[in-house]
Structures are given as structure tokens and as C-alpha cells.
Design an enzyme around this catalytic site. Structure first.
Site, PDB file in Angstrom:
ATOM      1  N   PRO A  51      -6.226  -3.110  -9.163  1.00 15.07           N
ATOM      2  CA  PRO A  51      -5.254  -2.028  -9.317  1.00 15.07           C
ATOM      3  C   PRO A  51      -4.147  -2.121  -8.266  1.00 15.07           C
ATOM      4  O   PRO A  51      -4.200  -3.001  -7.385  1.00 15.07           O
ATOM      5  CB  PRO A  51      -6.110  -0.777  -9.077  1.00 15.07           C
ATOM      6  CG  PRO A  51      -7.147  -1.236  -8.116  1.00 15.07           C
ATOM      7  CD  PRO A  51      -7.458  -2.662  -8.485  1.00 15.07           C
TER       8      PRO A  51
ATOM      9  N   GLU B 146       3.115 -10.172  -9.867  1.00 13.66           N
ATOM     10  CA  GLU B 146       3.352  -9.198 -10.950  1.00 13.66           C
ATOM     11  C   GLU B 146       3.350  -9.888 -12.308  1.00 13.66           C
ATOM     12  O   GLU B 146       4.219  -9.624 -13.161  1.00 13.66           O
ATOM     13  CB  GLU B 146       4.678  -8.449 -10.710  1.00 13.66           C
ATOM     14  CG  GLU B 146       4.778  -7.738  -9.378  1.00 13.66           C
ATOM     15  CD  GLU B 146       3.872  -6.506  -9.260  1.00 13.66           C
ATOM     16  OE1 GLU B 146       3.212  -6.135 -10.242  1.00 13.66           O
ATOM     17  OE2 GLU B 146       3.849  -5.929  -8.155  1.00 13.66           O
TER      18      GLU B 146
ATOM     19  N   CYS C 286     -11.004   5.478  -8.498  1.00 13.08           N
ATOM     20  CA  CYS C 286     -12.245   4.933  -9.061  1.00 13.08           C
ATOM     21  C   CYS C 286     -12.374   5.417 -10.510  1.00 13.08           C
ATOM     22  O   CYS C 286     -11.589   6.260 -10.966  1.00 13.08           O
ATOM     23  CB  CYS C 286     -13.450   5.371  -8.239  1.00 13.08           C
ATOM     24  SG  CYS C 286     -13.765   7.147  -8.352  1.00 13.08           S
TER      25      CYS C 286
HETATM   26  P1  ADP Z   1      -1.077  -4.851  -4.448  1.00 12.84           P
HETATM   27  O1  ADP Z   1      -0.252  -6.111  -4.548  1.00 12.84           O
HETATM   28  O2  ADP Z   1      -2.463  -5.016  -5.040  1.00 12.84           O
HETATM   29  O3  ADP Z   1      -0.383  -3.620  -4.989  1.00 12.84           O
HETATM   30  P2  ADP Z   1      -0.499  -4.992  -1.633  1.00 12.84           P
HETATM   31  O4  ADP Z   1      -0.931  -6.372  -1.186  1.00 12.84           O
HETATM   32  O5  ADP Z   1       0.961  -4.800  -1.920  1.00 12.84           O
HETATM   33  O6  ADP Z   1      -1.373  -4.571  -2.907  1.00 12.84           O
HETATM   34  O7  ADP Z   1      -0.894  -3.882  -0.551  1.00 12.84           O
HETATM   35  C1  ADP Z   1      -2.182  -3.749  -0.016  1.00 12.84           C
HETATM   36  C2  ADP Z   1      -2.085  -2.815   1.174  1.00 12.84           C
HETATM   37  O8  ADP Z   1      -1.796  -1.491   0.722  1.00 12.84           O
HETATM   38  C3  ADP Z   1      -3.357  -2.648   1.981  1.00 12.84           C
HETATM   39  O9  ADP Z   1      -3.529  -3.687   2.918  1.00 12.84           O
HETATM   40  C4  ADP Z   1      -3.124  -1.311   2.678  1.00 12.84           C
HETATM   41  O10 ADP Z   1      -2.370  -1.508   3.857  1.00 12.84           O
HETATM   42  C5  ADP Z   1      -2.206  -0.559   1.718  1.00 12.84           C
HETATM   43  N1  ADP Z   1      -2.819   0.580   1.004  1.00 12.84           N
HETATM   44  C6  ADP Z   1      -2.173   1.725   0.685  1.00 12.84           C
HETATM   45  N2  ADP Z   1      -2.948   2.543  -0.053  1.00 12.84           N
HETATM   46  C7  ADP Z   1      -4.130   1.920  -0.243  1.00 12.84           C
HETATM   47  C8  ADP Z   1      -5.346   2.235  -0.954  1.00 12.84           C
HETATM   48  N3  ADP Z   1      -5.485   3.369  -1.642  1.00 12.84           N
HETATM   49  N4  ADP Z   1      -6.351   1.329  -0.929  1.00 12.84           N
HETATM   50  C9  ADP Z   1      -6.212   0.181  -0.229  1.00 12.84           C
HETATM   51  N5  ADP Z   1      -5.094  -0.173   0.439  1.00 12.84           N
HETATM   52  C10 ADP Z   1      -4.054   0.668   0.443  1.00 12.84           C
END
Ligand code: ADP
Length: 191
Positions: free
Chosen positions: A16, A89, A183
């Protein structure tokens, strides 16, 4: 993960929003650069989050990327000596991205694709499921549920702070839209 170094392969990183997909993609790409491999990175032009010229994670790490309109544009950037192709993406590309990834891996390149496996409804998202099926390696990451702190596999869409309905349009003029990790128990999609 044991990855063969003498022939191509497809790696897929899913989960997610906020699960660290971009971070993990960037980590792998930086290691490939340290190994002096020739790396090219792509993201869909639609993704303008933070920066147009980089893949950027929510935590701020970044890697230079080409913005492209369609997956077949990747082929125009590939050079004789390209070894690694990163795609962020990936769910926003058309189905043809699956064939492009397969072609590159067959040619001996390492393809690493990151993207959402499910949309806000909890349903398979675009080409990601097919890519997962043909990949050698799939990593399904979790975020943290913003309600209970458990591991989160899903992305909650909120419109003006309330759960978006199944049929809400993708673009809502005048509404404040946000997303958070949830979740299964706390993921809500009113019909
Ligand atoms: P994605 O590409 O899956 O959207 P990113 O790599 O851009 O994820 O970002 C991950 C980072 O987002 C984590 O290392 C943490 O710092 C931050 N973060 C913010 N909200 C959450 C969350 N609900 N759960 C986990 N990480 C989060």
C-alpha cells in the site's frame, strides 16, 4: 534473495501507500550504481509527487528518473550497455508495461518495478498483478495502519476526512482528498 547475475530477471516491489516501495526501489538502484552498473529509472508523467525529475520516497530519499507517458517510451532510452531498469508507480502504466518488462528481462536486463498491488477499493491495480505473476521475485511490503498500528496492506482513500465510496470518481473538484495506510479491519469502502 538470490539473484542471477548472468541473465535478466523481473523484480516487483508492491504494497500500500507508505509501505516503503520507493525507498526499497531506490535502495536497490543505489546498490546497482555502487556495483558500477548502468541504471535507467522511469516513472509515469502522471506522478508529480514532490518532484518531476526524481523518484522520491515519503521519507525524502530520491533517485533521478525519466518521466514517460507510456511504457513503450522506455525502449527509446535503452542503450546497448543498459543493465538495470527501475520503474516506479508501475500501476499507472497500461498493460503493455508487462510485455516491455518481459522483453527487457529476456534481453538480459534486470527490471525492478515498484507499485501499488491494490487500489483504494482493495482490488487488483492495473498491470501490477500480471507483472507479479511473471516476475522472478516479488516483495509485498506493509505500512503501519493509521488506526491501530498493525501492519497495513491496504490504502484508505479519504474525501474531506471520510472514507471514499466504492463509486466515487477519481477526480473530485473542490474536495480535499487524502490517503492513509490501513489494515484489513480498518479499511473502509462504503458501497
Ligand atoms: P511508498 O513508495 O510505498 O508509498 P515510500 O518509500 O514513499 O513508500 O515511504 C515510506 C516512508 O513513509 C516510511 O519510511 C516512513 O518514513 C513514512 N511513513 C509515513 N506514514 C507511514 C505509515 N503509515 N506506515 C509506514 N511508514 C510511513
Amino acid at each position: 534473495m538470490y539473484r542471477p547475475s548472468h541473465h535478466g530477471c523481473i523484480e516487483v516491489i508492491v504494497g500500500p501507500m507508505y509501505s516503503g516501495k520507493s525507498e526499497e526501489l531506490i535502495r536497490r538502484l543505489k546498490r546497482a550504481e555502487i556495483a558500477r552498473q548502468n541504471v535507467l529509472v522511469f516513472k509515469p508523467a502522471i506522478d508529480n509527487r514532490y518532484c518531476v525529475e526524481n523518484v522520491v520516497s515519503h521519507s525524502g530519499v530520491r533517485f533521478k528518473a525519466h518521466r514517460i507517458n507510456k511504457a513503450s517510451d522506455i525502449l527509446t532510452y535503452i542503450e546497448e550497455d543498459t543493465q538495470v531498469v527501475g520503474i516506479d508507480e508501475v500501476q499507472f502504466f497500461e498493460e503493455e508495461v508487462v510485455e516491455i518488462a518481459r522483453t527487457l528481462a529476456d534481453r538480459g536486463l534486470r527490471v525492478i518495478a515498484a507499485g501499488l498491488d491494490m487500489d483504494f477499493r482493495g482490488e487488483p491495480f492495473g498491470p501490477t498483478p500480471k507483472l507479479m505473476a511473471i516476475a522472478e521475485f516479488v516483495d509485498k511490503l506493509t505500512a503501519i495502519c493509521m488506526i491501530c498500528g498493525d501492519p497495513a496492506h491496504r490504502t484508505q482513500r479519504l474525501i474531506n476526512g471520510s472514507p471514499a465510496s466504492y463509486d466515487d470518481p477519481t477526480i473530485l473538484v473542490g474536495a480535499t482528498e487524502s490517503y492513509e495506510a490501513r489494515c484489513r479491519l480498518h479499511h473502509q469502502v462504503p458501497k
